[in-house]
Write a protein that holds these residues in place. Sequence first.
Motif, mmCIF file in Angstrom:
data_model
loop_
_atom_site.group_PDB
_atom_site.id
_atom_site.type_symbol
_atom_site.label_atom_id
_atom_site.label_comp_id
_atom_site.label_asym_id
_atom_site.label_seq_id
_atom_site.Cartn_x
_atom_site.Cartn_y
_atom_site.Cartn_z
ATOM 1 N N ASP A 1 43.218 53.423 43.195
ATOM 2 C CA ASP A 1 43.225 52.232 44.035
ATOM 3 C C ASP A 1 43.274 50.981 43.158
ATOM 4 O O ASP A 1 42.612 50.914 42.119
ATOM 5 C CB ASP A 1 41.975 52.177 44.911
ATOM 6 C CG ASP A 1 41.982 53.234 45.997
ATOM 7 O OD1 ASP A 1 43.051 53.802 46.268
ATOM 8 O OD2 ASP A 1 40.922 53.493 46.571
ATOM 9 N N VAL A 2 44.051 50.000 43.595
ATOM 10 C CA VAL A 2 44.276 48.783 42.831
ATOM 11 C C VAL A 2 43.849 47.570 43.656
ATOM 12 O O VAL A 2 44.130 47.500 44.849
ATOM 13 C CB VAL A 2 45.774 48.636 42.443
ATOM 14 C CG1 VAL A 2 46.041 47.332 41.716
ATOM 15 C CG2 VAL A 2 46.226 49.827 41.614
ATOM 16 N N VAL A 3 43.189 46.633 42.993
ATOM 17 C CA VAL A 3 42.838 45.341 43.570
ATOM 18 C C VAL A 3 43.571 44.282 42.751
ATOM 19 O O VAL A 3 43.445 44.244 41.528
ATOM 20 C CB VAL A 3 41.316 45.081 43.523
ATOM 21 C CG1 VAL A 3 40.997 43.665 43.972
ATOM 22 C CG2 VAL A 3 40.568 46.095 44.361
ATOM 23 N N VAL A 4 44.334 43.437 43.419
ATOM 24 C CA VAL A 4 45.065 42.367 42.740
ATOM 25 C C VAL A 4 44.357 41.050 43.019
ATOM 26 O O VAL A 4 44.100 40.714 44.178
ATOM 27 C CB VAL A 4 46.525 42.281 43.240
ATOM 28 C CG1 VAL A 4 47.270 41.151 42.532
ATOM 29 C CG2 VAL A 4 47.241 43.605 43.045
ATOM 30 N N VAL A 5 44.027 40.331 41.962
ATOM 31 C CA VAL A 5 43.374 39.035 42.084
ATOM 32 C C VAL A 5 44.340 37.977 41.563
ATOM 33 O O VAL A 5 44.705 37.978 40.390
ATOM 34 C CB VAL A 5 42.059 38.982 41.281
ATOM 35 C CG1 VAL A 5 41.408 37.610 41.429
ATOM 36 C CG2 VAL A 5 41.121 40.084 41.713
ATOM 37 N N VAL A 6 44.770 37.094 42.439
ATOM 38 C CA VAL A 6 45.648 35.991 42.051
ATOM 39 C C VAL A 6 44.752 34.768 41.899
ATOM 40 O O VAL A 6 44.172 34.293 42.869
ATOM 41 C CB VAL A 6 46.735 35.739 43.117
ATOM 42 C CG1 VAL A 6 47.578 34.535 42.732
ATOM 43 C CG2 VAL A 6 47.597 36.975 43.297
ATOM 44 N N GLY A 7 44.633 34.302 40.670
ATOM 45 C CA GLY A 7 43.721 33.217 40.341
ATOM 46 C C GLY A 7 42.504 33.812 39.658
ATOM 47 O O GLY A 7 41.599 34.316 40.312
ATOM 48 N N ALA A 8 42.489 33.800 38.336
ATOM 49 C CA ALA A 8 41.446 34.482 37.565
ATOM 50 C C ALA A 8 40.263 33.577 37.255
ATOM 51 O O ALA A 8 39.522 33.819 36.309
ATOM 52 C CB ALA A 8 42.042 35.038 36.274
ATOM 53 N N GLY A 9 40.064 32.555 38.066
ATOM 54 C CA GLY A 9 38.915 31.664 37.892
ATOM 55 C C GLY A 9 37.638 32.310 38.402
ATOM 56 O O GLY A 9 37.598 33.493 38.755
ATOM 57 N N LEU A 10 36.592 31.511 38.472
ATOM 58 C CA LEU A 10 35.283 32.046 38.831
ATOM 59 C C LEU A 10 35.220 32.608 40.248
ATOM 60 O O LEU A 10 34.562 33.622 40.488
ATOM 61 C CB LEU A 10 34.221 30.968 38.631
ATOM 62 C CG LEU A 10 34.026 30.525 37.175
ATOM 63 C CD1 LEU A 10 32.998 29.403 37.093
ATOM 64 C CD2 LEU A 10 33.607 31.699 36.308
ATOM 65 N N ILE A 11 35.902 31.983 41.198
ATOM 66 C CA ILE A 11 35.878 32.504 42.567
ATOM 67 C C ILE A 11 36.567 33.863 42.632
ATOM 68 O O ILE A 11 36.037 34.822 43.200
ATOM 69 C CB ILE A 11 36.510 31.504 43.544
ATOM 70 C CG1 ILE A 11 35.638 30.253 43.648
ATOM 71 C CG2 ILE A 11 36.727 32.139 44.923
ATOM 72 C CD1 ILE A 11 36.260 29.113 44.416
ATOM 73 N N GLY A 12 37.761 33.960 42.051
ATOM 74 C CA GLY A 12 38.470 35.236 42.031
ATOM 75 C C GLY A 12 37.682 36.316 41.317
ATOM 76 O O GLY A 12 37.616 37.464 41.765
#
Length: 112
Positions: free
Chosen positions: A2-13
């Motif tokens: 399973d893959v999770v993609v996070v767009v925006g690698a800042g603190l919220i992401g």
Amino acid sequence: MDVVVVVGAGLIGQAIARRVGPGKKIILADLRQAHADAAVETFLNAGFDAEAATVDVASRASVHALAERAAASGDVRALIHAAGVSPSQAPVEAILTVDLYGRRSCWRSSAL
């Protein structure tokens, strides 16, 4: 896997990815490779399976390339869109491009 993609690698992401990412491959994508790399280093040190990617959410081709990469890594289970700019960071045109139009590019990518 399973893959999770996070767009925006800042603190919220990163905070959201920590919550939903255990046991999954996390792809942390950012406009700036250095930001994605720093986030991935933090995640790897914490025991997560993570990799860095670059993406320009204002570019449909860039979003599509990220989607293809994610799909090749496994079953994409989540897309976390945490990229954005504020009025203190950019002019109105840039805010609309990233915060509004960029979100449309991510959601419309056929690979996700």
